[in-house]
Motif scaffolding. Structure first.
Motif, PDB file in Angstrom:
ATOM      1  N   PRO A   3       0.831  -1.211   0.000  1.00  0.00           N
ATOM      2  CA  PRO A   3       0.000   0.000   0.000  1.00  0.00           C
ATOM      3  C   PRO A   3       0.863   1.257   0.000  1.00  0.00           C
ATOM      4  O   PRO A   3       1.817   1.369   0.771  1.00  0.00           O
ATOM      5  N   THR A   4       0.536   2.191  -0.881  1.00  0.00           N
ATOM      6  CA  THR A   4       1.230   3.476  -0.884  1.00  0.00           C
ATOM      7  C   THR A   4       0.247   4.588  -0.523  1.00  0.00           C
ATOM      8  O   THR A   4       0.167   4.979   0.633  1.00  0.00           O
ATOM      9  N   ALA A   5      -0.514   5.078  -1.489  1.00  0.00           N
ATOM     10  CA  ALA A   5      -1.500   6.121  -1.217  1.00  0.00           C
ATOM     11  C   ALA A   5      -2.892   5.562  -1.471  1.00  0.00           C
ATOM     12  O   ALA A   5      -3.116   4.832  -2.443  1.00  0.00           O
ATOM     13  N   GLY A   6      -3.831   5.904  -0.597  1.00  0.00           N
ATOM     14  CA  GLY A   6      -5.175   5.335  -0.685  1.00  0.00           C
ATOM     15  C   GLY A   6      -6.262   6.376  -0.552  1.00  0.00           C
ATOM     16  O   GLY A   6      -6.007   7.574  -0.384  1.00  0.00           O
ATOM     17  N   LEU A   7      -7.498   5.881  -0.597  1.00  0.00           N
ATOM     18  CA  LEU A   7      -8.690   6.713  -0.492  1.00  0.00           C
ATOM     19  C   LEU A   7      -9.654   6.107   0.528  1.00  0.00           C
ATOM     20  O   LEU A   7      -9.712   4.892   0.684  1.00  0.00           O
ATOM     21  N   GLY A   8     -10.423   6.986   1.160  1.00  0.00           N
ATOM     22  CA  GLY A   8     -11.570   6.519   1.916  1.00  0.00           C
ATOM     23  C   GLY A   8     -12.613   6.000   0.940  1.00  0.00           C
ATOM     24  O   GLY A   8     -12.982   6.696  -0.007  1.00  0.00           O
ATOM     25  N   LEU A   9     -13.067   4.774   1.148  1.00  0.00           N
ATOM     26  CA  LEU A   9     -13.996   4.138   0.209  1.00  0.00           C
ATOM     27  C   LEU A   9     -15.423   4.607   0.482  1.00  0.00           C
ATOM     28  O   LEU A   9     -15.927   4.466   1.593  1.00  0.00           O
ATOM     29  N   THR A 243      -0.478   6.486   3.001  1.00  0.00           N
ATOM     30  CA  THR A 243      -1.078   7.813   3.128  1.00  0.00           C
ATOM     31  C   THR A 243      -2.480   7.809   2.543  1.00  0.00           C
ATOM     32  O   THR A 243      -2.686   7.351   1.419  1.00  0.00           O
ATOM     33  N   LEU A 244      -3.425   8.342   3.303  1.00  0.00           N
ATOM     34  CA  LEU A 244      -4.832   8.334   2.898  1.00  0.00           C
ATOM     35  C   LEU A 244      -5.331   9.745   2.619  1.00  0.00           C
ATOM     36  O   LEU A 244      -5.085  10.669   3.391  1.00  0.00           O
ATOM     37  N   ILE A 245      -6.071   9.893   1.520  1.00  0.00           N
ATOM     38  CA  ILE A 245      -6.849  11.106   1.260  1.00  0.00           C
ATOM     39  C   ILE A 245      -8.244  10.882   1.826  1.00  0.00           C
ATOM     40  O   ILE A 245      -8.965   9.976   1.399  1.00  0.00           O
TER      41      ILE A 245
END
Length: 276
Positions: A3-9, A243-245
């Motif tokens: 996992p690198t950069a992710g999003l709230g689903l 890291t999450l947006i």
């Protein structure tokens, strides 16, 4: 996949999430939205989890309350952890329940030595119930409270030492709190124990109503440039972290969120290249 950069689903983005081929993309959900015996929402999450890493970010355990975490809530969370095998489980340094009443917010508390002992015990109960280490997120603060024995960074450090937990650093929360309470966000981030940071959150904020100088952690706007600058400062010191947006209000199209996510991924990739 690392996992690198992710999003709230979000539910309106399930199809987009399944169709994306972005490298390193992962998704985070609030487990409270999936604590059911079945149904289409759980089925959609199963489909996403089959393709992507998943993180569970709790909002309901009320670890800073003056009571033990709800055993039924812990059991439901344990079922989700066992079913979806998230690479991270996290909760907030806040309280939201008192004597059976639930508040629709994550509320602050005086950082006393008694509070430290109580919260450390509650984190221990959470970790014991789940059989794994959890991450604790720093709060957004709006007004000064009286009665602190420790500053926030020292409080977080003490929780790490007492419980073995890790930290989820919300850089937007640091920026908002620093602006509202009048301290240096850079000094706060520089003092955090980098080896304990397991995840980073980036989100948007906005001014309070009526032209106030008070900033509110809205999760309803793009990540502000000063927050991006703080993020770069943090990862250059501690190294890359998942890291999450975060976006929970005024949610735009998936492609718009992915553009912010790709910016975070590019920051992480540049850091990896610089250290290669």
């Amino acid at each position: 996949m690392t996992p690198t950069a992710g999003l709230g689903l979000k539910s309106q983005h399930y199809a987009d999430a399944l169709a994306s081929d972005a490298d390193g993309l992962w998704f985070e959900v609030h487990p409270e939205n999936y604590m059911s015996a079945g149904g289409p929402r759980l089925a959609a999450l199963e489909a996403v989890r089959a393709r992507r890493p998943l993180s569970l970010h709790g909002v309901g355990l009320s670890l800073a309350a003056d009571a033990d975490p709800d055993p039924a809530h812990l059991l439901a969370l344990k079922r989700l952890v066992d079913r979806f095998e998230p690479f991270v489980v996290s909760e907030h340094l806040a309280w939201s329940t008192h004597r059976g009443a639930h508040q629709p917010d994550l509320l602050p508390f005086p950082r006393t030595k008694a509070a430290l002992a109580r919260i450390a015990a509650n984190i221990g109960r959470m970790q014991d119930a789940l059989g794994r280490r959890v991450l604790i997120e720093n709060p957004s603060l709006y007004l000064p409270l009286q009665g602190h024995d420790l500053d926030e960074v020292d409080f977080l450090k003490a929780l790490v030492i007492k419980t073995g937990c890790g930290l989820l650093v919300d850089v937007n929360n640091v920026f908002v709190s620093a602006s509202n309470l009048g301290y240096a966000a850079e000094a706060y981030l520089d003092a955090l124990p980098g080896e304990s940071v397991g995840e980073i959150h980036l989100a948007g904020h906005g001014p309070d109503e009526g032209g106030s100088a008070l900033l509110i952690d809205t999760h309803g706007a793009p990540v502000a440039e000063p927050v991006w600058a703080l993020y770069r400062r943090l990862i250059r010191r501690i190294g890359p972290r998942p890291t999450l947006i975060e976006r929970d209000d005024d949610i735009p199209a998936f492609a718009i969120l992915m553009a912010e996510r790709d910016r975070a991924a590019a920051e992480l990739a540049a850091l990896e290249t610089a250290h290669a």
